[in-house]
Design a protein around this motif. Structure first.
Motif, short mmCIF file in Angstrom:
data_model
loop_
_atom_site.label_atom_id
_atom_site.label_comp_id
_atom_site.label_asym_id
_atom_site.label_seq_id
_atom_site.Cartn_x
_atom_site.Cartn_y
_atom_site.Cartn_z
N MET A 1 -14.37 68.16 80.86
CA MET A 1 -13.67 67.04 80.29
C MET A 1 -12.19 67.25 80.56
SD MET A 1 -13.53 65.75 76.32
CE MET A 1 -15.29 65.60 76.27
N LEU A 2 -11.57 66.29 81.14
CA LEU A 2 -10.16 66.34 81.49
C LEU A 2 -9.34 65.62 80.42
CD1 LEU A 2 -8.58 67.30 84.08
CD2 LEU A 2 -8.54 64.92 84.73
N VAL A 3 -8.33 66.31 79.90
CA VAL A 3 -7.49 65.74 78.85
C VAL A 3 -6.04 65.76 79.33
CG1 VAL A 3 -6.73 65.93 76.46
CG2 VAL A 3 -9.05 66.63 77.09
N PRO A 4 -5.49 64.60 79.69
CA PRO A 4 -4.08 64.56 80.10
C PRO A 4 -3.18 64.93 78.93
CG PRO A 4 -5.23 62.56 80.76
CD PRO A 4 -6.14 63.30 79.83
N LYS A 5 -2.15 65.73 79.19
CA LYS A 5 -1.23 66.15 78.14
C LYS A 5 0.02 65.29 78.08
CE LYS A 5 -2.38 71.01 77.69
NZ LYS A 5 -1.78 72.35 77.72
N VAL A 6 0.15 64.34 78.99
CA VAL A 6 1.24 63.38 78.95
C VAL A 6 0.64 61.98 79.03
CG1 VAL A 6 3.03 64.88 79.91
CG2 VAL A 6 1.63 63.54 81.44
N SER A 7 1.37 61.01 78.53
CA SER A 7 0.88 59.64 78.56
C SER A 7 0.78 59.12 79.99
CB SER A 7 1.80 58.72 77.77
OG SER A 7 1.80 59.09 76.41
N ILE A 8 -0.29 58.42 80.24
CA ILE A 8 -0.45 57.75 81.53
C ILE A 8 0.16 56.37 81.37
CG2 ILE A 8 -2.11 56.87 83.21
CD1 ILE A 8 -4.03 59.11 82.24
N LYS A 9 1.28 56.15 82.06
CA LYS A 9 2.04 54.91 81.86
C LYS A 9 1.81 53.86 82.92
CE LYS A 9 5.65 57.33 79.37
NZ LYS A 9 7.00 57.80 79.35
N ASN A 10 1.28 54.29 84.08
CA ASN A 10 1.10 53.32 85.15
C ASN A 10 0.02 53.83 86.12
OD1 ASN A 10 2.41 55.24 86.93
ND2 ASN A 10 4.37 54.53 86.13
N LEU A 11 -0.24 53.03 87.13
CA LEU A 11 -1.29 53.38 88.09
C LEU A 11 -0.94 54.65 88.87
CD1 LEU A 11 -3.99 52.63 89.30
CD2 LEU A 11 -2.79 51.14 90.92
N ILE A 43 -24.71 76.72 82.73
CA ILE A 43 -23.83 75.61 83.09
C ILE A 43 -24.22 74.28 82.43
CG2 ILE A 43 -24.97 74.94 85.25
CD1 ILE A 43 -21.16 75.17 84.63
N GLU A 44 -25.49 74.07 82.19
CA GLU A 44 -25.92 72.81 81.56
C GLU A 44 -25.72 72.82 80.04
OE1 GLU A 44 -26.77 70.02 83.12
OE2 GLU A 44 -26.56 70.99 85.08
N ASP A 45 -25.36 73.98 79.49
CA ASP A 45 -25.23 74.11 78.04
C ASP A 45 -23.79 74.24 77.56
OD1 ASP A 45 -28.04 74.11 77.75
OD2 ASP A 45 -28.09 76.24 78.26
N ILE A 46 -22.83 74.16 78.47
CA ILE A 46 -21.43 74.32 78.07
C ILE A 46 -20.63 73.07 78.42
CG2 ILE A 46 -21.50 76.83 78.32
CD1 ILE A 46 -19.96 76.50 80.97
N CYS A 47 -19.50 72.96 77.76
CA CYS A 47 -18.55 71.90 78.06
C CYS A 47 -17.19 72.55 78.26
CB CYS A 47 -18.48 70.89 76.91
SG CYS A 47 -17.22 69.62 77.15
N ILE A 48 -16.57 72.29 79.38
CA ILE A 48 -15.24 72.82 79.64
C ILE A 48 -14.24 71.69 79.39
CG2 ILE A 48 -13.67 73.73 81.40
CD1 ILE A 48 -16.11 75.16 82.60
N ILE A 49 -13.32 71.94 78.49
CA ILE A 49 -12.27 70.97 78.18
C ILE A 49 -10.98 71.51 78.80
CG2 ILE A 49 -10.96 69.80 76.38
CD1 ILE A 49 -13.45 70.28 74.55
N CYS A 50 -10.38 70.73 79.66
CA CYS A 50 -9.20 71.19 80.39
C CYS A 50 -8.03 70.23 80.14
CB CYS A 50 -9.53 71.26 81.88
SG CYS A 50 -8.21 71.98 82.86
N GLY A 51 -7.01 70.76 79.47
CA GLY A 51 -5.78 69.99 79.28
C GLY A 51 -4.95 70.07 80.55
N VAL A 52 -4.52 68.93 81.05
CA VAL A 52 -3.77 68.88 82.30
C VAL A 52 -2.39 68.28 82.04
CG1 VAL A 52 -3.68 67.83 84.59
CG2 VAL A 52 -5.84 68.67 83.72
#
Length: 102
Positions: A1-11, A43-52
């Motif tokens: 799961m990808l979690v942006p650490k800054v607001s996405i303001k545009n394309l 691998i099917e039993d874990i969730c990786i959360i990555c702050g970007v």
């Protein structure tokens, strides 16, 4: 799961997050499985959360990919090797620095 650490303001922001950064994280995860850092059996039993974090002035997609790949690989290796242990964290807690805070 990808979690942006800054607001996405545009394309353009979205393209950098969900282009080179997302691919870098995905490749770091699959390479970690291929290298045995992450067990195929779990691998099917874990969730990786990555702050970007992508600096708002960053424009070089190749550097964004490189930095996020390396950071993700290091984080995965440390997490699955339980590094650093809590005693090391406590010992070094006052030595830690941060580029955005004294």
């Amino acid at each position: 799961m990808l979690v942006p650490k800054v607001s996405i303001k545009n394309l353009e922001d979205a393209t950098l997050i969900f282009g080179p950064a997302q691919k870098a994280v995905a490749m770091a995860v699959v390479d970690s499985v291929e290298e045995g850092i992450i067990s195929k059996s779990t691998i099917e039993d874990i969730c990786i959360i990555c702050g970007v974090f992508i600096h708002p002035e960053a424009k070089d997609a190749d550097k964004i990919y490189e930095f996020n790949y390396e950071a993700t690989k290091i984080a995965i290796k440390r997490a699955f090797n339980e590094e650093p242990d809590i005693d090391e964290i406590i010992k070094k807690k006052n030595d830690a620095g941060h580029p955005f805070y004294k």
